[in-house]
Design an enzyme around this catalytic site. Structure first.
Site, PDB file in Angstrom:
ATOM      1  N   CYS A 289       0.802  -1.231   0.000  1.00  0.00           N
ATOM      2  CA  CYS A 289       0.000   0.000   0.000  1.00  0.00           C
ATOM      3  C   CYS A 289       0.832   1.278   0.000  1.00  0.00           C
ATOM      4  O   CYS A 289       0.303   2.350  -0.291  1.00  0.00           O
ATOM      5  CB  CYS A 289      -0.938   0.007   1.196  1.00  0.00           C
ATOM      6  SG  CYS A 289      -1.987  -1.455   1.281  1.00  0.00           S
TER       7      CYS A 289
ATOM      8  N   HIS B 109      -8.940   2.562  -3.349  1.00  0.00           N
ATOM      9  CA  HIS B 109      -7.554   2.334  -2.925  1.00  0.00           C
ATOM     10  C   HIS B 109      -6.818   1.427  -3.919  1.00  0.00           C
ATOM     11  O   HIS B 109      -6.549   0.264  -3.627  1.00  0.00           O
ATOM     12  CB  HIS B 109      -7.567   1.729  -1.521  1.00  0.00           C
ATOM     13  CG  HIS B 109      -6.243   1.338  -0.961  1.00  0.00           C
ATOM     14  ND1 HIS B 109      -5.056   1.961  -1.304  1.00  0.00           N
ATOM     15  CD2 HIS B 109      -5.914   0.365  -0.057  1.00  0.00           C
ATOM     16  CE1 HIS B 109      -4.059   1.391  -0.637  1.00  0.00           C
ATOM     17  NE2 HIS B 109      -4.552   0.414   0.119  1.00  0.00           N
TER      18      HIS B 109
ATOM     19  N   CYS C 160      -1.063   2.197   6.403  1.00  0.00           N
ATOM     20  CA  CYS C 160      -0.661   0.871   6.845  1.00  0.00           C
ATOM     21  C   CYS C 160      -0.256   0.071   5.605  1.00  0.00           C
ATOM     22  O   CYS C 160      -0.620   0.411   4.479  1.00  0.00           O
ATOM     23  CB  CYS C 160      -1.786   0.179   7.607  1.00  0.00           C
ATOM     24  SG  CYS C 160      -3.371   0.116   6.736  1.00  0.00           S
TER      25      CYS C 160
END
Length: 415
Positions: free
Chosen positions: A122, A368, A398
């Site tokens: 991420c 995302h 995160c």
């Protein structure tokens, strides 16, 4: 705030964290302009699309990159032969380096311009910025492109597999578990109720809809052409979301924890790309480039894999201490909303006013795309600071497998 037990669990992991070697400098020093600053001269993103159902669902990563490279070169009038390096953050396309290199060449970037890819899940987009910034700081590079891209429609997360001798280690087992499992572990362990998750999700949905209505996202989106069509508006943001509509949604992870995660209080799965051009202040001024922001520093930390989502609680304070800032010095925070359970817990443990965090909504509403998000947060945050006439941005997210990252940037467009 943190219990003694929580500190005992996580602080040993933090001592092993990797980070940039910036020394505490303080607000005045950070805002001072120096010729060797690493500055951002361009920061834009594509519109994003809903995975499987949206406007980019059949667009592979190479085609998305190609369109973004072409649009960027056309808008900036940058001579591509003057690019020293490119770093692409992306997670799950097969042969990412080959397809990224091919997309750059097809877009007219000469073969003597090298390219690399980085995958830290991420945070991959932020890591692309970090890699180019570090190369500039070291003197190895003078001007580079940092890119983040993902097609979650065509390249969803593959299921990680390890041998039994590895899986028998509890942390190794946890670090390859699905992200939804970690969200439920956070909700269960830290007592984040379904109601609270929905309340935080509503903030994201409401703010994103307000941003669409005001035209705020138009400031950060670069239109791209695909198959003769211009893509310039997000198709992911849902109108009319209410607490009642969120409460009506069924949990999606029935076998884990208290089953409080839904399609409405978790980040959307989507497709998109973003790009930043970085160089030195001296070169930008010499060549007449607009300066929109400045890179300051970043940090990367590790946490217990099953509580992956709470890592911004550690990454943000560590980075602030590293550069000599307080949390009050930051004007806007972009903290990734992987799941409402972890996002709500992070916001409340960090004790940062929600008014400063994700003022235009976050990944719960916007979506995302894994490799893109680290770039999008910078693009979105700098655009918001420009509108406000404010200075400092902190981004954080995160990272799957049990890590977290954060970055600090300065807005340089003050009217």
């Amino acid at each position: 705030m943190f219990s003694i037990t929580t500190r005992q669990v996580y602080l040993p992991t933090l001592r092993r964290a990797a980070s940039t070697q910036a020394k505490p400098r303080g607000l005045h020093d950070i805002l001072e302009k120096r010729s060797d600053d690493v500055v951002i001269t361009f920061a834009k993103r594509t519109a994003v699309g809903r995975a499987k159902k949206g406007q980019l669902n059949n667009t592979p990563v190479d085609e998305l990159l190609h369109a973004l490279f072409k649009a960027t070169l056309a808008e900036t009038k940058l001579d591509p032969s003057r690019i020293d390096d490119i770093c692409v953050g992306t997670c799950h396309p097969p042969s990412p380096l080959y397809i990224s290199r091919a997309a750059a060449l097809a877009a007219g970037i000469p073969c003597n311009v090298p390219i690399s890819t980085v995958n830290r899940l991420c945070s991959s987009g932020l890591m692309a910025i970090r890699n180019i910034a570090h190369a500039i700081q070291s003197g190895e590079t003078s001007l580079g492109l940092a890119v983040g891209v993902e097609s979650m429609s065509l390249n969803p997360r593959p299921t990680p597999k390890v041998v039994e001798s590895i899986a028998s280690n509890s942390q190794a087992h946890d670090c390859i578990e699905p992200m939804g499992w970690t969200a439920e572990m956070v909700a269960e362990t830290f007592k984040v109720s379904r109601e609270k998750q929905d309340e935080y999700a509503l903030i994201s949905h409401s703010r994103a809809n307000e941003a669409v209505a005001s035209g705020a996202f138009a400031d950060e989106i670069i239109p791209i052409e695909l198959d003769g069509k211009i893509i310039s508006v997000d198709d992911t943001i849902r109108p009319g979301v209410t607490l009642d509509s969120l409460a009506s949604l069924k949990p999606v992870f029935l076998d884990w924890g208290e089953s409080s995660t839904t399609a409405g209080n978790a980040s959307g799965v989507g497709d998109g790309a973003g790009l930043c051009i970085l160089t030195t202040r001296e070169r930008a001024e010499r060549e007449g480039m607009d300066i929109v922001g400045k890179w300051v520093a970043s940090t990367v930390i590790g946490v217990e894999p099953r509580y992956m989502g709470i890592s911004p609680i550690f990454a943000i304070p560590k980075l602030l201490q590293q550069v000599g800032l307080s949390k009050e010095d930051i004007d806007v925070y972009e903290i990734n909303e992987a799941f409402a359970s972890q996002f709500a817990y992070c916001v409340e443990e960090l004790n940062i006013p929600i008014q400063k965090i994700n003022p235009n909504g976050g990944s719960i509403a916007i979506t995302h795309p894994l490799g893109m998000t680290g770039i999008r947060q910078v693009v979105t945050g700098l655009a918001e600071l420009k509108r406000r006439g404010e200075k400092l941005l902190c981004t954080s997210m995160c990272i799957g497998s049990g890590m977290g990252a954060a970055g600090i940037f300065v807005n340089e467009v003050i009217h």
